[in-house]
Each structure stands twice: as structure tokens, then as C-alpha cells.
Design an enzyme around this catalytic site. Structure first.
Site, PDB file in Angstrom:
ATOM      1  N   ARG A  15       0.760  -0.868   0.012  1.00 53.68           N
ATOM      2  CA  ARG A  15      -0.098  -0.004   0.184  1.00 53.68           C
ATOM      3  C   ARG A  15       0.821   0.886  -0.184  1.00 53.68           C
ATOM      4  NH1 ARG A  15      -3.167  -1.430   5.076  1.00 53.68           N
ATOM      5  NH2 ARG A  15      -1.564  -2.452   6.131  1.00 53.68           N
ATOM      6  N   LYS A  75       2.228   1.799   6.939  1.00 50.88           N
ATOM      7  CA  LYS A  75       2.784   1.449   8.445  1.00 50.88           C
ATOM      8  C   LYS A  75       3.251   1.638   9.285  1.00 50.88           C
ATOM      9  CE  LYS A  75       1.782  -3.045   8.469  1.00 50.88           C
ATOM     10  NZ  LYS A  75       0.842  -3.132   9.082  1.00 50.88           N
ATOM     11  N   TYR A  94      -0.471   4.604  11.020  1.00 50.07           N
ATOM     12  CA  TYR A  94      -0.727   3.596  11.527  1.00 50.07           C
ATOM     13  C   TYR A  94       0.659   3.535  12.577  1.00 50.07           C
ATOM     14  CZ  TYR A  94      -4.991   2.087   9.051  1.00 50.07           C
ATOM     15  OH  TYR A  94      -5.801   0.842   8.013  1.00 50.07           O
ATOM     16  N   HIS A  96       0.666   1.886  15.830  1.00 46.83           N
ATOM     17  CA  HIS A  96      -0.056   0.739  17.194  1.00 46.83           C
ATOM     18  C   HIS A  96       1.422   0.311  17.674  1.00 46.83           C
ATOM     19  CE1 HIS A  96      -3.561  -1.233  14.919  1.00 46.83           C
ATOM     20  NE2 HIS A  96      -2.499  -0.955  13.598  1.00 46.83           N
ATOM     21  N   GLU A 118      -5.029   4.544  14.716  1.00 47.99           N
ATOM     22  CA  GLU A 118      -5.734   3.712  14.928  1.00 47.99           C
ATOM     23  C   GLU A 118      -6.344   4.229  16.255  1.00 47.99           C
ATOM     24  OE1 GLU A 118      -2.458   2.896  14.378  1.00 47.99           O
ATOM     25  OE2 GLU A 118      -1.485   3.230  16.641  1.00 47.99           O
ATOM     26  N   ASP A 198     -22.762 -13.418  17.441  1.00 49.67           N
ATOM     27  CA  ASP A 198     -22.437 -12.155  18.142  1.00 49.67           C
ATOM     28  C   ASP A 198     -23.165 -12.464  19.653  1.00 49.67           C
ATOM     29  OD1 ASP A 198     -20.752  -9.471  17.005  1.00 49.67           O
ATOM     30  OD2 ASP A 198     -21.838  -9.464  19.104  1.00 49.67           O
ATOM     31  N   ARG A 203     -26.315  -5.670  18.471  1.00 50.91           N
ATOM     32  CA  ARG A 203     -26.011  -5.496  17.167  1.00 50.91           C
ATOM     33  C   ARG A 203     -26.010  -6.771  16.243  1.00 50.91           C
ATOM     34  NH1 ARG A 203     -23.187  -2.811  13.314  1.00 50.91           N
ATOM     35  NH2 ARG A 203     -22.257  -4.366  12.210  1.00 50.91           N
ATOM     36  N   LEU A 240     -13.489  -8.861  18.547  1.00 53.10           N
ATOM     37  CA  LEU A 240     -12.999  -8.026  18.684  1.00 53.10           C
ATOM     38  C   LEU A 240     -13.346  -7.985  20.436  1.00 53.10           C
ATOM     39  CD1 LEU A 240     -10.461  -6.242  18.626  1.00 53.10           C
ATOM     40  CD2 LEU A 240     -11.963  -4.266  17.445  1.00 53.10           C
ATOM     41  N   ASP A 270      -4.895 -10.713  14.284  1.00 51.57           N
ATOM     42  CA  ASP A 270      -4.323  -9.851  14.483  1.00 51.57           C
ATOM     43  C   ASP A 270      -4.504  -9.201  15.976  1.00 51.57           C
ATOM     44  OD1 ASP A 270      -6.872  -8.719  13.965  1.00 51.57           O
ATOM     45  OD2 ASP A 270      -5.601  -6.795  13.358  1.00 51.57           O
ATOM     46  N   ARG A 279      -2.337 -20.124  14.350  1.00 53.80           N
ATOM     47  CA  ARG A 279      -0.807 -19.062  14.208  1.00 53.80           C
ATOM     48  C   ARG A 279      -0.749 -17.912  13.444  1.00 53.80           C
ATOM     49  NH1 ARG A 279       2.084 -21.143  11.109  1.00 53.80           N
ATOM     50  NH2 ARG A 279       1.779 -24.127  10.741  1.00 53.80           N
ATOM     51  N   VAL A 298      -3.546 -15.033   8.044  1.00 55.20           N
ATOM     52  CA  VAL A 298      -3.147 -14.180   7.689  1.00 55.20           C
ATOM     53  C   VAL A 298      -2.874 -12.989   8.481  1.00 55.20           C
ATOM     54  CG1 VAL A 298      -1.900 -12.315   5.726  1.00 55.20           C
ATOM     55  CG2 VAL A 298      -2.477 -15.164   5.435  1.00 55.20           C
ATOM     56  N   ALA A 299      -2.285 -12.042   8.871  1.00 47.43           N
ATOM     57  CA  ALA A 299      -2.440 -10.664  10.405  1.00 47.43           C
ATOM     58  C   ALA A 299      -2.674  -9.681   9.172  1.00 47.43           C
ATOM     59  CB  ALA A 299      -1.297 -11.331  10.556  1.00 47.43           C
ATOM     60  N   MET A 301      -4.126  -9.179   5.892  1.00 46.77           N
ATOM     61  CA  MET A 301      -5.308  -9.347   4.604  1.00 46.77           C
ATOM     62  C   MET A 301      -5.167  -8.519   3.747  1.00 46.77           C
ATOM     63  SD  MET A 301      -7.779 -11.977   6.497  1.00 46.77           S
ATOM     64  CE  MET A 301      -8.935 -11.956   4.913  1.00 46.77           C
TER      65      MET A 301
HETATM   66  N1  LIG Z   1      -6.463 -10.226   9.901  1.00 49.12           N
HETATM   67  C1  LIG Z   1      -6.382  -8.989   9.138  1.00 49.12           C
HETATM   68  O1  LIG Z   1      -5.703  -8.357   7.926  1.00 49.12           O
HETATM   69  C2  LIG Z   1      -7.457  -8.056   9.989  1.00 49.12           C
HETATM   70  C3  LIG Z   1      -7.739  -6.226   9.061  1.00 49.12           C
HETATM   71  C4  LIG Z   1      -8.832  -5.917  10.047  1.00 49.12           C
HETATM   72  C5  LIG Z   1      -9.508  -6.083  10.981  1.00 49.12           C
HETATM   73  N2  LIG Z   1      -9.027  -7.290  11.165  1.00 49.12           N
HETATM   74  C6  LIG Z   1      -9.662  -7.760  12.811  1.00 49.12           C
HETATM   75  O2  LIG Z   1     -10.627  -8.607  12.834  1.00 49.12           O
HETATM   76  C7  LIG Z   1     -10.774  -8.565  14.143  1.00 49.12           C
HETATM   77  C8  LIG Z   1     -13.041  -7.695  14.230  1.00 49.12           C
HETATM   78  O3  LIG Z   1     -12.663  -6.497  13.684  1.00 49.12           O
HETATM   79  P1  LIG Z   1     -14.022  -5.535  13.887  1.00 49.12           P
HETATM   80  O4  LIG Z   1     -13.640  -3.984  12.828  1.00 49.12           O
HETATM   81  O5  LIG Z   1     -14.888  -6.347  13.102  1.00 49.12           O
HETATM   82  O6  LIG Z   1     -14.561  -5.460  14.975  1.00 49.12           O
HETATM   83  P2  LIG Z   1     -15.855  -4.567  15.650  1.00 49.12           P
HETATM   84  O7  LIG Z   1     -15.662  -3.724  17.103  1.00 49.12           O
HETATM   85  O8  LIG Z   1     -16.267  -4.138  14.385  1.00 49.12           O
HETATM   86  O9  LIG Z   1     -16.888  -6.069  15.508  1.00 49.12           O
HETATM   87  C9  LIG Z   1     -16.178  -7.187  16.170  1.00 49.12           C
HETATM   88  C10 LIG Z   1     -17.459  -7.748  17.343  1.00 49.12           C
HETATM   89  O10 LIG Z   1     -16.926  -8.855  17.627  1.00 49.12           O
HETATM   90  C11 LIG Z   1     -18.022  -9.384  18.727  1.00 49.12           C
HETATM   91  N3  LIG Z   1     -17.839 -10.513  20.415  1.00 49.12           N
HETATM   92  C12 LIG Z   1     -16.515 -10.012  20.500  1.00 49.12           C
HETATM   93  N4  LIG Z   1     -16.787 -10.710  21.526  1.00 49.12           N
HETATM   94  C13 LIG Z   1     -17.584 -11.817  20.753  1.00 49.12           C
HETATM   95  C14 LIG Z   1     -17.689 -12.968  21.762  1.00 49.12           C
HETATM   96  N5  LIG Z   1     -17.380 -13.664  22.511  1.00 49.12           N
HETATM   97  N6  LIG Z   1     -17.955 -13.616  20.565  1.00 49.12           N
HETATM   98  C15 LIG Z   1     -19.085 -13.540  19.604  1.00 49.12           C
HETATM   99  N7  LIG Z   1     -18.640 -12.213  18.928  1.00 49.12           N
HETATM  100  C16 LIG Z   1     -18.552 -11.215  20.307  1.00 49.12           C
HETATM  101  C17 LIG Z   1     -18.833  -8.179  19.204  1.00 49.12           C
HETATM  102  O11 LIG Z   1     -19.720  -7.393  19.730  1.00 49.12           O
HETATM  103  C18 LIG Z   1     -18.552  -7.010  17.890  1.00 49.12           C
HETATM  104  O12 LIG Z   1     -19.628  -7.187  17.349  1.00 49.12           O
HETATM  105  C19 LIG Z   1     -10.391  -7.499  14.950  1.00 49.12           C
HETATM  106  O13 LIG Z   1      -9.659  -8.494  15.798  1.00 49.12           O
HETATM  107  C20 LIG Z   1      -9.517  -6.755  14.417  1.00 49.12           C
HETATM  108  O14 LIG Z   1      -7.682  -6.683  14.712  1.00 49.12           O
HETATM  109  C21 LIG Z   1      -8.039  -8.240  10.741  1.00 49.12           C
END
Ligand SMILES: NC(=O)c1ccc[n+]([C@@H]2O[C@H](COP(=O)([O-])OP(=O)(O)OC[C@H]3O[C@@H](n4cnc5c(N)ncnc54)[C@H](O)[C@@H]3O)[C@@H](O)[C@H]2O)c1
Length: 372
Positions: A15, A75, A94, A96, A118, A198, A203, A240, A270, A279, A298-299, A301
Site C-alpha cells: 500500500r 505502516k 498507523y 500501534h 488507529e 455475536d 448488534r 474483537l 492480528d 497462529r 494471515v495477519a 489480509m
Molecule cells: N487479519 C487482518 O488482516 C485484519 C484486518 C482488519 C481487522 N482485523 C481484526 O478483525 C477483528 C474484528 O474487527 P472488527 O473491525 O470487525 O471489530 P468490531 O468491533 O467491529 O466487531 C467485533 C464484534 O465481535 C463481537 N464479539 C466480541 N466478543 C465476542 C464473543 N465472545 N463472541 C461473539 N462475538 C463477539 C462484538 O460484539 C462485535 O460485534 C479484530 O480483531 C480486528 O483487529 C484483522
């Protein structure tokens, strides 16, 4: 203001901090933009695209950092980049910092005014500069899940949408936030039979109001999650808990209840992942198998679709970038509490409480930094 956009140097990062359209807007606001040669190539933008938008092309990163009042990146700055930052300069990217004491120390030593994507907030209590990447990762999850389910990749050889006379795959999405909702929409659009789990009733009400008939939803009790996972062809992890590691919602023992060759896409990797067996993996080597279940973890994506991700991130950062350039960081932060929430370091002071608490460092409030 002189705005600088260096090429990203973190491995596998394609990016870029500014699109040619962002450059065009910044130039229209009276600013000059210096873009490192080749900075946009990974996202499909040539030096000529940037020149046409009004940017100057710099031969190397050193000159971008040396000649710019504000650096716009994607980054966190790498060690070599951190050495080029200085007091009086703004860094918008970003960061972190909470899990990264080395970077935090270097930013404080440099004196740079660092505003982290962030931690910028919005009126709805969301994180507007994180949301576009969650949208991308969510929409990508069924796509990579469908690929993982293919026989040659170790999957059970099931087509997400089925065909006439053959039932579609069952997709379970755990977590119905930004990632989960986008994942469920795309999986349903591919013809899969989708359920979102959820724990937030509000939600679930929203999902029911907006997506009834597109995908189903259910409360994510331990029993409901275990039953759904056992039946699934593809499970997408998208939970999350802000500021905390992802809860482990599926144990290794539960893999034995799943269909052999079923797939897991753990987007929450992530934050440590929500499956005990997750992992982190890379785009080069994205999947592995545990007890007959294929895992994709993939952390970063969004990096797989660098062009879409760059455009999406650029749409979200542009108004803040223009405010910072037009008004200067102090007035821009004073005028906008949501941008002020992004301030992490200034003139050698840490200005974000959660980072200070995580790293055991002293910090001052953003308001105190504005008064310096
Ligand atoms: N791997 C990647 O490249 C990548 C990219 C973007 C985001 N992410 C990750 O994806 C995850 C989700 O991000 P988001 O933006 O959708 O967050 P978000 O806050 O919009 O949504 C998270 C949802 O999880 C629900 N939740 C919490 N605990 C729960 C449980 N025990 N059981 C069921 N649902 C539960 C919450 O109610 C919420 O609706 C985060 O960990 C974020 O860091 C990863």
C-alpha cells in the site's frame, strides 16, 4: 505545507500513504507533495500518475523525510525511517505503539508529532481509519475461505454456493461487527448458507433489521458456537474486544467435532486469534492444517488487495490529512477532538494514556501537549 509520501519498506507492504487523487486535493489546497519514486507501484500508481496530479517525485526516502513538514505513510515507521524523523515534523500513519516499546522510544527520542490512524475516533465511537481495513478483510475472508476449501489446498472440496441440486456450503461467522458483517454479506452473495454469531444483542438486532433474508444470526453462547462450528464447512473468526487479546472461542478439542477438510479463516489473528489452534501466517504461506482442519490466518489480509486497500484507506485519511496540512496540527487537533484522539507523541512526550499504561511510561494529555 510540504507533504511527503515515502515508499513503504516493511516487508510485503504494497500500500501507499497517498493516492494520486489525494495529491490532487492537497495541491488544490495550496500544498506541495513530494512522493518517493516508485512509492505507488505496489498499488498500481506510477510516478507519472503522481506527476500528473501535481506531485514532485523524489529520488529517495532521505529527501522525502528531509524536505517534508508532514510525512504520510501506511505502516509504522521502520527503524531506518525513525532515524529520519525530527521535532517539528508531523507523522500521520498507523503506529500501534502499545505492544512496541522500541518504536515508542525512537519516536519520543525523535521529537516528532505522531498521529496514529488507529486511535483517531468518530462521533459514533468508532475508529474511522481502522474501519476501511476491516471492510476489506471482511470481504476478502469468504474469498480466501472458498479457496482454502478447494481440494488442492487441503480443503474438503466444497463449492461455497453449491450448484442446482447440490446444497451450498455452511459458513459460520463468529463476531458480527465490521469484519463479520462484510464477510457474511459476501459469503451470502456467493450463495453460501450463512449464520453470524455475536454476543451483542444490539448488534444482533441491527443485523436482523438490515440483513433478514440474506443471512441468519444467533447469540454466541458457548453451546451455540460449538454446534454451529461442528456443522460448518467454513468458519470465519471476526471477534474483537477493544484493547484486549481476542478470546479463544474454539478449542483444539472442538476441531475433532468438525468435518474433515473444513476451513477456518481467523481474521482476528492480528489480536491473537479466536481459535486455540490459530497462529499468524503470511501471504506467501497462508494456510496450514491442524487435526484435518485447514487454517488461514494471515495477519495483514488487506495487503493482498493493495490497490483496493490503498484507495479505501485514502478515502478515510484524506479529510484529516487536509485539516492537518491546512491548519497545522495544533489548530486541527484543537478544532477536532476525534483527530486529537490520534495524537500519540509530541516533542518527546507520550500523549496517549493507553500506550503509557501498556509500556509503563509517563504520559501527558493531548490537551497538555497542545498547550506546550
Ligand atoms: N487479519 C487482518 O488482516 C485484519 C484486518 C482488519 C481487522 N482485523 C481484526 O478483525 C477483528 C474484528 O474487527 P472488527 O473491525 O470487525 O471489530 P468490531 O468491533 O467491529 O466487531 C467485533 C464484534 O465481535 C463481537 N464479539 C466480541 N466478543 C465476542 C464473543 N465472545 N463472541 C461473539 N462475538 C463477539 C462484538 O460484539 C462485535 O460485534 C479484530 O480483531 C480486528 O483487529 C484483522
Amino acid at each position: 505545507m510540504k507533504i511527503g509520501c515515502p515508499k513503504e519498506i516493511k516487508p510485503q507492504e504494497f500500500r501507499v500513504g497517498m493516492t494520486p487523487d489525494a495529491v490532487r486535493d492537497a495541491v488544490a489546497h495550496g500544498h506541495s507533495v513530494l512522493v518517493e519514486t516508485g512509492a505507488g507501484m505496489g498499488a498500481g500508481f506510477t510516478d507519472a500518475d503522481y506527476t500528473a496530479a501535481g506531485a514532485q517525485i523524489a529520488p529517495d526516502a532521505e529527501s522525502v523525510f528531509a524536505d517534508s513538514g508532514m510525512i504520510v505513510k501506511v505502516k509504522e515507521p521502520q527503524a531506518v525511517e525513525r532515524k529520519r524523523l525530527r521535532e517539528g515534523q508531523v507523522l500521520f500513519t498507523y503506529l500501534h505503539l502499545a505492544p512496541d516499546p522500541e518504536q515508542t522510544r525512537d519516536l519520543l527520542d525523535s521529537g516528532v508529532t505522531a498521529i496514529a490512524y488507529e486511535t483517531v475516533t468518530d462521533r459514533a465511537g468508532g475508529l474511522p481509519l481502522l474501519a476501511p481495513m476491516s471492510e476489506v478483510a471482511g470481504r476478502l475472508a469468504p474469498q480466501v475461505g472458498a479457496w482454502t476449501l478447494q481440494k488442492a489446498n487441503g480443503g474438503r472440496g466444497v463449492l461455497l454456493g453449491g450448484v442446482p441440486g447440490v446444497l451450498p456450503a455452511k459458513v459460520v461467522v463468529i463476531g458480527g461487527g465490521v469484519v463479520g458483517t462484510h464477510a457474511a454479506r459476501v459469503a451470502a452473495g456467493m450463495g453460501a448458507d450463512v449464520v453470524v454469531l455475536d454476543r451483542s444483542l444490539n448488534r444482533l438486532r441491527y443485523l436482523d433489521d438490515v440483513f433478514a433474508g440474506v443471512f441468519r444470526n444467533a447469540y454466541a453462547s458457548g453451546a451455540a458456537t460449538a454446534a454451529a462450528v461442528a456443522e460448518a464447512d467454513l468458519v470465519i473468526g471476526a471477534v474483537l474486544i477493544p484493547g484486549a487479546a481476542a478470546p479463544k472461542l474454539v478449542s483444539r478439542a472442538q476441531l475433532a467435532t468438525m468435518k474433515p477438510g473444513a476451513a477456518i479463516v481467523d481474521v482476528a489473528i492480528d489480536q491473537g486469534g479466536c481459535f486455540e489452534t490459530s497462529r499468524a501466517t503470511t501471504h506467501q504461506d497462508p494456510i496450514y492444517e491442524v487435526d484435518g482442519i485447514m487454517h488461514y490466518c494471515v495477519a495483514n489480509m488487506p495487503g493482498a488487495v493493495a490497490r483496493t486497500s490503498t484507495l479505501a484507506l485514502g478515502n478515510a485519511t484524506l479529510p484529516f490529512l487536509l485539516a492537518l496540512a491546512d491548519k497545522g496540527w495544533k489548530a486541527a487537533c484543537a478544532d477536532d477532538p476525534h483527530l486529537k484522539a490520534g495524537l500519540n507523541t509530541h516533542a518527546g512526550k507520550l500523549t496517549y494514556a493507553a500506550v503509557g499504561e501498556a509500556l509503563g511510561l509517563d504520559w501527558i494529555s493531548a490537551d497538555a501537549a497542545l498547550a506546550l
